[in-house]
Each structure stands twice: as C-alpha cells, then as structure tokens.
Design a protein around this motif. Sequence first.
Motif, mmCIF file in Angstrom:
data_model
loop_
_atom_site.group_PDB
_atom_site.id
_atom_site.type_symbol
_atom_site.label_atom_id
_atom_site.label_comp_id
_atom_site.label_asym_id
_atom_site.label_seq_id
_atom_site.Cartn_x
_atom_site.Cartn_y
_atom_site.Cartn_z
ATOM 1 N N ASP A 99 -4.810 -1.027 18.144
ATOM 2 C CA ASP A 99 -4.668 -2.195 19.009
ATOM 3 C C ASP A 99 -6.029 -2.877 19.093
ATOM 4 N N ALA A 100 -6.170 -3.997 18.397
ATOM 5 C CA ALA A 100 -7.452 -4.688 18.332
ATOM 6 C C ALA A 100 -7.866 -5.272 19.673
ATOM 7 N N GLY A 101 -6.932 -5.350 20.615
ATOM 8 C CA GLY A 101 -7.266 -5.866 21.939
ATOM 9 C C GLY A 101 -7.934 -4.849 22.831
ATOM 10 N N SER A 102 -7.847 -3.582 22.479
ATOM 11 C CA SER A 102 -8.402 -2.544 23.352
ATOM 12 C C SER A 102 -9.327 -1.571 22.629
ATOM 13 N N ALA A 103 -9.469 -1.707 21.311
ATOM 14 C CA ALA A 103 -10.310 -0.780 20.547
ATOM 15 C C ALA A 103 -11.271 -1.548 19.656
ATOM 16 N N ASP A 104 -12.404 -0.930 19.355
ATOM 17 C CA ASP A 104 -13.325 -1.473 18.364
ATOM 18 C C ASP A 104 -12.726 -1.197 16.987
ATOM 19 N N VAL A 105 -12.372 -2.237 16.268
ATOM 20 C CA VAL A 105 -11.627 -2.073 15.018
ATOM 21 C C VAL A 105 -12.405 -1.270 13.997
ATOM 22 N N VAL A 106 -13.679 -1.581 13.821
ATOM 23 C CA VAL A 106 -14.473 -0.883 12.811
ATOM 24 C C VAL A 106 -14.560 0.605 13.139
ATOM 25 N N GLU A 107 -14.872 0.920 14.385
ATOM 26 C CA GLU A 107 -14.979 2.328 14.783
ATOM 27 C C GLU A 107 -13.643 3.042 14.624
ATOM 28 N N ALA A 108 -12.550 2.389 15.001
ATOM 29 C CA ALA A 108 -11.231 3.023 14.918
ATOM 30 C C ALA A 108 -10.858 3.328 13.477
ATOM 31 N N VAL A 109 -11.107 2.383 12.567
ATOM 32 C CA VAL A 109 -10.783 2.616 11.159
ATOM 33 C C VAL A 109 -11.642 3.745 10.599
ATOM 34 N N GLN A 110 -12.919 3.770 10.956
ATOM 35 C CA GLN A 110 -13.788 4.839 10.472
ATOM 36 C C GLN A 110 -13.327 6.202 10.988
ATOM 37 N N GLN A 111 -12.941 6.273 12.247
ATOM 38 C CA GLN A 111 -12.480 7.539 12.809
ATOM 39 C C GLN A 111 -11.225 8.050 12.111
ATOM 40 N N ALA B 110 0.835 -1.206 0.000
ATOM 41 C CA ALA B 110 0.000 0.000 0.000
ATOM 42 C C ALA B 110 0.867 1.253 0.000
ATOM 43 N N TRP B 111 1.961 1.201 0.770
ATOM 44 C CA TRP B 111 2.910 2.326 0.783
ATOM 45 C C TRP B 111 3.538 2.513 -0.594
ATOM 46 N N LEU B 112 3.924 1.427 -1.222
ATOM 47 C CA LEU B 112 4.532 1.497 -2.552
ATOM 48 C C LEU B 112 3.567 2.087 -3.569
ATOM 49 N N ALA B 113 2.281 1.773 -3.424
ATOM 50 C CA ALA B 113 1.273 2.258 -4.374
ATOM 51 C C ALA B 113 0.892 3.716 -4.124
ATOM 52 N N GLY B 114 1.332 4.284 -3.002
ATOM 53 C CA GLY B 114 1.063 5.697 -2.742
ATOM 54 C C GLY B 114 -0.172 5.966 -1.915
ATOM 55 N N ALA B 115 -0.642 4.998 -1.127
ATOM 56 C CA ALA B 115 -1.792 5.234 -0.260
ATOM 57 C C ALA B 115 -1.479 6.358 0.721
ATOM 58 N N ARG B 116 -2.457 7.206 0.999
ATOM 59 C CA ARG B 116 -2.210 8.345 1.890
ATOM 60 C C ARG B 116 -2.410 7.983 3.355
ATOM 61 N N THR B 117 -3.283 7.023 3.618
ATOM 62 C CA THR B 117 -3.520 6.570 4.979
ATOM 63 C C THR B 117 -3.424 5.049 4.990
ATOM 64 N N ILE B 118 -2.567 4.501 5.859
ATOM 65 C CA ILE B 118 -2.387 3.055 5.967
ATOM 66 C C ILE B 118 -2.514 2.692 7.439
ATOM 67 N N ILE B 119 -3.568 1.955 7.767
ATOM 68 C CA ILE B 119 -3.893 1.629 9.153
ATOM 69 C C ILE B 119 -3.555 0.170 9.430
ATOM 70 N N ALA B 120 -2.692 -0.063 10.395
ATOM 71 C CA ALA B 120 -2.303 -1.415 10.788
ATOM 72 C C ALA B 120 -3.117 -1.830 12.006
ATOM 73 N N VAL B 121 -3.687 -3.028 11.964
ATOM 74 C CA VAL B 121 -4.535 -3.530 13.046
ATOM 75 C C VAL B 121 -3.970 -4.848 13.560
ATOM 76 N N ASP B 122 -3.706 -4.915 14.863
ATOM 77 C CA ASP B 122 -3.220 -6.159 15.472
ATOM 78 C C ASP B 122 -3.372 -6.038 16.982
ATOM 79 N N ARG B 123 -3.242 -7.181 17.675
ATOM 80 C CA ARG B 123 -3.297 -7.199 19.136
ATOM 81 C C ARG B 123 -1.910 -7.136 19.765
ATOM 82 N N ASP B 124 -0.877 -7.317 18.969
ATOM 83 C CA ASP B 124 0.495 -7.412 19.458
ATOM 84 C C ASP B 124 1.204 -6.081 19.210
ATOM 85 N N ARG B 125 1.601 -5.407 20.274
ATOM 86 C CA ARG B 125 2.252 -4.101 20.122
ATOM 87 C C ARG B 125 3.561 -4.206 19.343
#
Length: 361
Positions: free
Chosen positions: A230-242, A199-214
Amino acid sequence: MPQQVRGVIARAKGSPVELVDITIPDPGPGEVVVDIAACGVCHTDLAYRDDGINDEFPFLLGHEAAGTVESVGEGVESVAPGDFAILNWRAVCGQCRACKRGRPQYCFDTFNAEQPMTLADGTELTPALGIGAFADKTLVHAGQCTKVDPAADPAVAGLLGCGVMAGLGAAVNTGGVARGDTVAVIGCGGVGDAAIMGAWLAGARTIIAVDRDRRKLDWARELGATHVVDAGSADVVEAVQQLTGGFGADVVIDAVGRPETWKQAFYARDLAGTVVLVGVPTPDMRLEMPMLDFFSHGGALKSSWYGDCLPERDFPALVDLYLQGRLPLEKFVTERISLDSVEKAFHAMHEGAVLRSVVIL
C-alpha cells in the motif's frame, strides 16, 4: 457503397461524448472494413476527449477492438472477409530503418487507412490511434488487422489491442522477465495488472503489486501478485527491498508514469536491475536525480512502446494461451456495456471502479 453506422465521437475538449451517425467509405487499396464486435474503454480514449493527445477534433473514439472483416480493398491478402481479427495501431511497414534492422516491433512508419471516415455532413473524423472502433464498423489499414482464432470471446480478445498488450509486453518483451525473477509493478490499473499477469506467465517467483487503492491491490492478487504494498502507508522502496531479501527487484515496472513513481522504480530495483516505464508521462513532467546514481546502480532503464509487441506474432499466441485456459484474460473484463454508455464508463474508469468496461456491439 459508403455505409452509415453509429459511432461515438468527442466533438470538443472536455465535452461529453456523443453517439452520432458516421459514414464509412468502401475500402480502398490496402484498406479493410471491420464489423466491430467489442471494444474496450481505454484511458487513451479519455485523453483524446480531454485534449491530452492533440487537438484534431472531432475524434472517433475507441481502439481496443475485435471484430469480423466485412470487406477488403485492392491488394489485401493478409485477411479476407469473414476473418476474425484484433485491431492494432502498429501496422508494420517493413521498409523503415527499424524494420530493415530486424526490429519491426519498433516500426517508425506504421500505416493507417488513407480515406477519412466522416460525420453525416462530411466533416472528417480523426480516429483514435488510427482505429476509431466505438462504432458498428470502422475502416483501417489491412496491417492493423491481425487474424486470430474466432473461438475467442471478442470482449477479451480486443483488449490485446492496447492496454493488456502494453502491460503484458512491458514485462515479457521489454523487461525480459524470466523464470525465478523478482518483479515489482507500480500502479495496478489495467496496464499494471497486465504487467503482473505477464510476470506470472513468465514464471517470476516474486511479484509485488504497488498501489494506493486497496481494491486495485485485491485485483492484482487475483492476477498473479504474490505480495502487495500500500503506497499510501508504506515506503515503497523499503517495502520492495524487504520482500526481495534486502536487494530490490530484478525488474521494476512503472505503470503510472510520474517522476515520483519512476524514482521509486529506480531505487527499488536490485543492482544491475531493469526499470521499465510503460505509464505515459505528460509533457510538463521533469526528473532531477544525481547522475552518479545512474552509474552506480548499473542495469537498464527502458521505455515500453505498446509492450514492444509485434501483433502478428504476439496476438495469436496469447489468444491460444487464453483458449487453452493458461492465460485468464477474461479477468480484465469488469463490465460489458452498450455503445451509448461510453461516457458513464469514463467516469467509472476515472474513479478506479473498473479494470475494463467493454462495449459490446
């Protein structure tokens, strides 16, 4: 004359792997013997050992490999002795319905070597993904060898043979990420981080990484993520939308392959956005959702096979970008190990301690 070399095998389900002597035949028509320089330790190899692929034991493990062509069989013209090549498990046939429709990246009839490699007592081995590269040398079909610039570090180049190509291709080829897009990647192991790099190579302006492991989220930042969740402490859908103005991402890539992560990907995308499944589900997994949601959200739901790559097109181009300093593939190599350390590497991978351990021969 047939050669006897060292190879790492899985003899039975769940048993520790063994370093044994194996026999490599001379290449027959359309076949190639490759002197392996490096081979990455991929989760697929662990799946073979643990009976997650099939039960055709014993397996000769290893498939993310690069090396030098040692000898070729009759009719081989695509590579020659001395060529530096990356091995792949999509040897395009050119004759199936996908190939004839101009879609060779979906080839339905890929080739493997016809002759078996064996144990010293003659027991036939099943090579992982038709390659079997945790060995000093291996026998493959010529179409499984893609010639690339020999200046590339084999430990880096070999990773394009599976995991890195699967993730990077999921973003660039399958997902069609374009400049200015917003992208979310769920699961930041080797494949997920490769999708982030794609995604970085293609020039995406926002790249969001989601995982439970810091630790994995830190790796994701190094490989191009602009934000982490951090999928262990946040609602993933809401976080990506925000993080995408309240809309959701243009492309969401599920690099885990579980019903719950696929649902997160589905609802975390923008209207008419794209979901790409590159994580591999198990046969028992099921998905239940309101059918109306599929209609109302629109867009595209895709599965990515090997990053929808075409090795002869993609491998040389990506190696060139790496050699130009424009694609830092070396960041995926966490450690370099010997051939007798594969079992330890499986444990490190299972614990999430590495992106890739790479066997150096």
